[in-house]
Design a protein around this motif. Structure first.
Motif, PDB file in Angstrom:
ATOM      1  N   LEU A  74     158.400  77.108  -9.317  1.00  0.00           N
ATOM      2  CA  LEU A  74     158.861  78.465  -9.635  1.00  0.00           C
ATOM      3  C   LEU A  74     159.707  78.479 -10.904  1.00  0.00           C
ATOM      4  N   GLU A  75     160.606  77.527 -11.019  1.00  0.00           N
ATOM      5  CA  GLU A  75     161.462  77.469 -12.210  1.00  0.00           C
ATOM      6  C   GLU A  75     160.622  77.284 -13.467  1.00  0.00           C
ATOM      7  N   GLN A  76     159.601  76.440 -13.382  1.00  0.00           N
ATOM      8  CA  GLN A  76     158.773  76.174 -14.549  1.00  0.00           C
ATOM      9  C   GLN A  76     157.978  77.410 -14.963  1.00  0.00           C
ATOM     10  N   VAL A  77     157.406  78.120 -14.001  1.00  0.00           N
ATOM     11  CA  VAL A  77     156.620  79.319 -14.326  1.00  0.00           C
ATOM     12  C   VAL A  77     157.507  80.381 -14.956  1.00  0.00           C
TER      13      VAL A  77
ATOM     14  N   VAL B 144     143.541  74.634  -5.935  1.00  0.00           N
ATOM     15  CA  VAL B 144     143.916  74.420  -7.334  1.00  0.00           C
ATOM     16  C   VAL B 144     145.431  74.575  -7.394  1.00  0.00           C
ATOM     17  N   TRP B 145     146.133  73.459  -7.561  1.00  0.00           N
ATOM     18  CA  TRP B 145     147.594  73.440  -7.444  1.00  0.00           C
ATOM     19  C   TRP B 145     148.268  73.812  -8.763  1.00  0.00           C
ATOM     20  N   LEU B 146     149.539  74.220  -8.674  1.00  0.00           N
ATOM     21  CA  LEU B 146     150.323  74.529  -9.870  1.00  0.00           C
ATOM     22  C   LEU B 146     151.027  73.292 -10.420  1.00  0.00           C
ATOM     23  N   ASP B 147     151.179  72.277  -9.612  1.00  0.00           N
ATOM     24  CA  ASP B 147     151.788  71.021 -10.059  1.00  0.00           C
ATOM     25  C   ASP B 147     150.764  70.250 -10.883  1.00  0.00           C
ATOM     26  N   GLY B 148     151.129  69.935 -12.127  1.00  0.00           N
ATOM     27  CA  GLY B 148     150.207  69.245 -13.027  1.00  0.00           C
ATOM     28  C   GLY B 148     149.809  67.858 -12.556  1.00  0.00           C
ATOM     29  N   LYS B 149     150.590  67.261 -11.664  1.00  0.00           N
ATOM     30  CA  LYS B 149     150.239  65.941 -11.139  1.00  0.00           C
ATOM     31  C   LYS B 149     149.134  66.043 -10.084  1.00  0.00           C
ATOM     32  N   LYS B 150     149.025  67.198  -9.431  1.00  0.00           N
ATOM     33  CA  LYS B 150     148.016  67.390  -8.395  1.00  0.00           C
ATOM     34  C   LYS B 150     146.750  68.044  -8.945  1.00  0.00           C
TER      35      LYS B 150
END
Length: 462
Positions: free
Chosen positions: A132-135, A276-282
């Motif tokens: 959330l903070e990143q978005v 489809v995840w929001l975390d770039g690692k996933k």
């Protein structure tokens, strides 16, 4: 896929420039013009809500339960709606269910959720908070074009902080007495589960009480009069409204957002059955980018209205350009560019573009610009092997040492049939000698491919 060869890159300033012409209205109900809302509760109060929104900044919240260590594309509409509230000058709260995560929301479920260990829940909470903070930061940095001070910072709270302070007997006595069993049993989610073979546990039956109290707590602490949620949350929202009407005697309002599906009825955010995840690692920025690039023409207008900050006039212009040159897939580019930037920032968008070029271009130059690390990120899941560059090594020997083939006979058959590539170049001669100038990139890497999708990265030791 041929469509990727003709994609026209959007100017880097495009996303920010367009947002100058569309600042969300303080009257957030105008988003209905974009198809953003499904229901307003109570449903007879539209004018009352509009007057309240226009009169002064309001406070809204949405809840996120820590069922996984990342949010996914299915959560994006709620997040983007919160951003619209923020752009309209309102106060935004994201509530993380550190306590309710132990219980599990039964909405949309046919079985009980699996109980998660405490350490897993805490990790999930931290990861979702980071999402959330990143978005919100990416929106402020790359999409919002006005003075950043006009955006009131999002407040992220964890409901475990107040439930740890509440005595269970007092909670049942003071809060539980405001709920009527008949009303709770009539909730659609409860009905679906009770009438199923699995049934419903008391734990999940009580979930609506806790979510209702969350709203009451936020009303008392932050004067939070609005709650938003997915279409499956109307039962929980109406329960919270009833609790507040009985105890605080204040007018509060709930808004539900539609379940977004494709033309075929599939839920948005699933790719080959996987989230489809929001975390770039996933889920890599490239995968997120390509997910939206592949949007069908029949769905793209709806998604532009729901998931981007382009004005309706701009969306009309985008679709007009598409009619002139449909092969360029311009609306899909606009959608993918803005959402990748929102989730992963300009760095993520740059990587997504480089990856697209590296995979779909047959030009070896697209690979030369990538570092070894870039290649590993671009060709996610590719096997990586370290090899010593020995004089006279042949194409056949390379394929076998890199474990591209199960047997030597398979290798000879596939290579000679034209199914083996080195740095995007088809190689058919099994006895061709590997040389640094012809087969190895300047970064001492060779990208091998068998068929259409099986990649192998060779790191050469000299």
């Amino acid at each position: 896929m041929a469509i990727f060869k003709k994609l026209l890159p959007l100017p880097k300033v495009y996303l920010r420039q367009t947002s100058k012409r569309f600042t969300s209205n303080r009257n957030i109900l105008k988003l209905s013009e974009r198809g953003m809302y499904q229901d307003l509760f109570p449903n007879t109060t539209a004018n009352e809500v509009i007057n309240l929104l226009n009169k002064s900044p309001q406070c809204v919240y949405a809840g996120f339960d820590p069922t996984a260590d990342s949010l996914h594309v299915g959560n994006l509409l709620i997040i983007i709606n919160l951003l619209h509230w923020q752009r309209g000058g309102h106060n935004v709260i994201a509530l993380l269910g550190g306590a309710t995560g132990y219980i599990g929301d039964p909405s949309g479920r046919s079985t009980d959720r699996t109980a998660l260990p405490q350490d897993v829940l805490k990790n999930n909470i931290n990861c979702i908070k980071s999402n959330l903070e990143q978005v919100f930061e990416n929106h402020k940095k790359y999409i919002w074009s006005e003075d950043a001070s006009k955006l009131k910072p999002i407040k992220i709270v964890n409901n475990e902080t107040w439930y740890r302070e509440i005595d269970s007997i007092r909670f049942v006595s003071e809060i539980g007495r405001n709920f009527r069993m008949g009303t709770m049993l009539l909730k659609q989610t409860v009905q679906n589960r009770i009438n199923s073979d699995i049934g419903m546990s008391f734990t999940e039956f009580a979930y609506q009480i806790f979510q209702s109290y969350d709203w009451l707590h936020l009303l008392k602490e932050y004067d939070c009069r609005f709650q938003i949620g997915g279409s499956d949350q109307m039962g929980n929202i109406s329960a919270g409204h009833e609790l507040i009407s009985r105890t605080a005697k204040q007018n509060v309002y709930g808004l539900t957002l539609p379940l977004v599906t494709t033309e075929e009825g599939d839920k948005l955010g699933k790719s080959a059955g996987n989230a489809v995840w929001l975390d770039g690692k996933k889920t890599s920025p490239y995968t997120l980018y390509q997910y939206f690039i592949r949007t069908k023409d029949s769905d793209v207008e709806k998604l532009l209205k729901l998931f981007t900050f382009f004005s309706l006039g701009e969306i009309k212009d985008i679709l007009y350009k598409h009619k002139q040159h449909p092969e360029q897939r311009y609306p899909q580019q606009c959608l993918a560019e803005q959402l990748t930037t929102l989730v992963h920032g300009e760095e993520g968008l740059t990587m997504a573009r480089k990856t697209t070029e590296a995979i779909y271009s047959k030009d070896v130059k697209s690979l030369v610009t990538l570092t070894q690390t870039d290649l590993q990120q671009v060709f996610e899941g590719a096997s990586i092997v370290n090899l010593l560059l020995s004089p006279g090594i042949t194409v056949l020997e390379l394929g076998l040492k890199a474990k591209c083939f199960a047997t030597e006979s398979d290798a000879m058959r596939i290579i000679q049939a034209g199914g083996f590539y080195i740095n995007h170049q088809r190689i058919k001669k099994i006895d061709e000698v590997i040389t640094e100038s012809a087969h190895i990139l300047p970064n001492l890497v060779s990208l091998l491919r068998v068929g259409k999708r099986n990649y192998y990265i060779v790191k050469w030791q000299t």
